[in-house]
Scaffold this active site. Structure first.
Site, mmCIF file in Angstrom:
data_model
loop_
_atom_site.group_PDB
_atom_site.id
_atom_site.type_symbol
_atom_site.label_atom_id
_atom_site.label_comp_id
_atom_site.label_asym_id
_atom_site.label_seq_id
_atom_site.Cartn_x
_atom_site.Cartn_y
_atom_site.Cartn_z
ATOM 1 C CD1 TRP A 288 -1.989 -2.275 1.841
ATOM 2 C CD2 TRP A 288 -2.930 -1.367 0.028
ATOM 3 N NE1 TRP A 288 -2.967 -3.133 1.390
ATOM 4 C CE2 TRP A 288 -3.552 -2.599 0.274
ATOM 5 C CE3 TRP A 288 -3.349 -0.617 -1.064
ATOM 6 C CZ2 TRP A 288 -4.577 -3.102 -0.527
ATOM 7 C CZ3 TRP A 288 -4.371 -1.109 -1.875
ATOM 8 C CH2 TRP A 288 -4.973 -2.338 -1.591
ATOM 9 C CE LYS B 67 -8.024 -2.329 5.373
ATOM 10 N NZ LYS B 67 -8.230 -3.504 4.604
ATOM 11 C CG ASP C 70 -3.030 4.202 4.203
ATOM 12 O OD1 ASP C 70 -4.070 4.028 4.878
ATOM 13 O OD2 ASP C 70 -2.745 3.498 3.209
HETATM 14 N N1 PMP Z 1 -4.047 1.340 2.548
HETATM 15 C C1 PMP Z 1 -4.039 0.264 3.336
HETATM 16 C C2 PMP Z 1 -3.089 0.199 4.496
HETATM 17 C C3 PMP Z 1 -4.932 -0.789 3.088
HETATM 18 O O1 PMP Z 1 -4.939 -1.871 3.880
HETATM 19 C C4 PMP Z 1 -5.831 -0.686 2.000
HETATM 20 C C5 PMP Z 1 -6.862 -1.743 1.674
HETATM 21 N N2 PMP Z 1 -6.697 -2.962 2.174
HETATM 22 C C6 PMP Z 1 -5.765 0.448 1.192
HETATM 23 C C7 PMP Z 1 -4.874 1.449 1.505
HETATM 24 C C8 PMP Z 1 -6.658 0.607 0.004
HETATM 25 O O2 PMP Z 1 -7.926 0.902 0.441
HETATM 26 P P1 PMP Z 1 -9.184 1.048 -0.534
HETATM 27 O O3 PMP Z 1 -9.457 -0.310 -1.060
HETATM 28 O O4 PMP Z 1 -10.239 1.576 0.389
HETATM 29 O O5 PMP Z 1 -8.820 1.998 -1.593
#
Ligand code: PMP
Length: 355
Positions: free
Chosen positions: A99, A190, A166
């Site tokens: 991520w 989450k 994030d």
């Molecule tokens: N950042 C992190 C730390 C994540 O765990 C996730 C999704 N698992 C995301 C970003 C992406 O999130 P989204 O699918 O809501 O765009």
């Protein structure tokens, strides 16, 4: 059979959230209407939005000068909104996993995005330390919890520039010092709500410093000005988020939640460390996530991975298969996961060892 839900996201939510959201979908507070069919500009929904925003402020002790937004597009949209609004000359990113890498890639669209350190050399199994930050960076971006590889930064870092985090997979899992951050964002799916919304906590004075013009939907100032109602917000996820926030407040808030999370994580890590069949992929205890606990079979038992998954599934465990880039297993132990589910997994591991 009772299911123990260890999915990484979308993931377990409090029964309180699911029950109250279901009620609101059938009929919202004696209005004769579903929460899905009232105007987002109605008094009822404006109240829901305001309550959700103020509960985030209350629970995280958000100081003056910050705004709470609920925006569509998930956390991934924030990967591009952050540089759109803050990137002027240069940005610094700590690369602790997939991520973080994706966030960095989006920033690179705008110019020089410096990877100040990375833990890629050991498959993202630790948090890098002792790196230097470029003094002229407009902001420093971190991913506090690495959902896929199971590492976490729990310290609210002191840095001489705007800190952006994030917190998709650890927001509201502990008390934090919001004043250290310029932006905190996270997808809801989450610790908060079903997917479809991201929560953004933003300090207003960091905005308005870039030269570029910003499309309205990507401009934080527009969303602040319209109190998160510039366009039609994702009303059901926001309604569900409000339920989770109430549940968390009634439980005693984030300090109580942190204590519970520490206990749950310790139960599982202790068993992984004790049980000769398993090994945690994150060796350094200070880097181990309390939200996503990653482990594999030890070398002598490699071929038993599928057996363990099947055995665990027969005991009601759901969602413990590790992400394909780590393999093995991942138990997500988010706020809503009861201690009872962790104990059930620990028991399953013990029984598998005996078997
Ligand atoms: N950042 C992190 C730390 C994540 O765990 C996730 C999704 N698992 C995301 C970003 C992406 O999130 P989204 O699918 O809501 O765009």
């Amino acid at each position: 059979m009772k299911k123990h839900n260890f999915y990484a996201g979308p993931s377990i939510l409090p029964a309180y959230t699911i029950e109250n959201t279901a009620k609101g979908i059938l009929e919202l507070d004696n209005t004769g209407l579903s929460v899905m069919e009232i105007s987002h500009r109605s008094k009822e929904f404006m109240d829901i939005m305001e309550q959700a925003q103020s509960l985030i402020k209350e629970l995280l002790d958000v100081p003056q000068g910050y705004h709470v937004l609920f925006l569509g597009g998930g956390a991934s949209m924030q990967f591009c909104m952050v540089p759109y609004n803050l990137f002027q000359k240069k940005a610094a990113y700590l690369n602790t996993g997939s991520w973080a890498s994706k966030a960095l890639k989006e920033a690179a669209v705008f110019g020089e995005a410096v990877e100040v350190a990375s833990s890629r050399d050991r498959n993202f199994s630790y948090i890098p330390r002792g790196y230097e930050l470029p003094a002229d960076a407009d902001y420093f971006h971190i991913t506090t919890n690495n959902t896929i590889y199971g590492t976490e930064i729990r310290e609210d870092l002191d840095v001489p520039m705007t800190l952006v985090a994030d917190m998709s997979s650890d927001i509201l899992s502990r008390p934090m010092d919001v004043s250290k951050y310029g932006i905190i964002y996270g997808g809801a799916q989450k610790n908060l709500a079903p997917s479809g919304v991201a929560v953004v906590i933003i300090r207003e004075d960091i905005l308005g410093k870039v030269d570029r013009s910003i499309p309205s939907m990507l401009d934080y100032r527009i969303h602040i000005e319209h109190k998160s109602m510039f366009n039609t917000p994702p009303v059901v996820p926001i309604y569900a988020a409000l339920q989770t926030l109430r549940w968390l407040r009634d439980l005693g808030g984030v300090s109580v939640m942190e204590r519970i999370n520490i206990e749950k994580a310790a139960l599982l890590y202790d068993e992984i460390d004790r049980n000769p069949m398993f090994r945690c992929t994150v060796e350094d205890e200070q880097d181990r996530s309390r939200m996503n606990i990653c482990f594999v079979m030890t070398d002598a038992h490699q071929e038993r991975e599928a057996d363990f998954l099947e055995f665990a599934s027969s005991r009601g465990m759901v969602g413990i298969k590790g992400h394909r880039s780590v393999g093995g297993f991942r138990a997500s132990t988010y706020n809503a996961l009861p201690r009872e589910s962790v104990l059930a997994l620990v028991e399953t591991m013990k029984e598998f060892e005996k078997k």
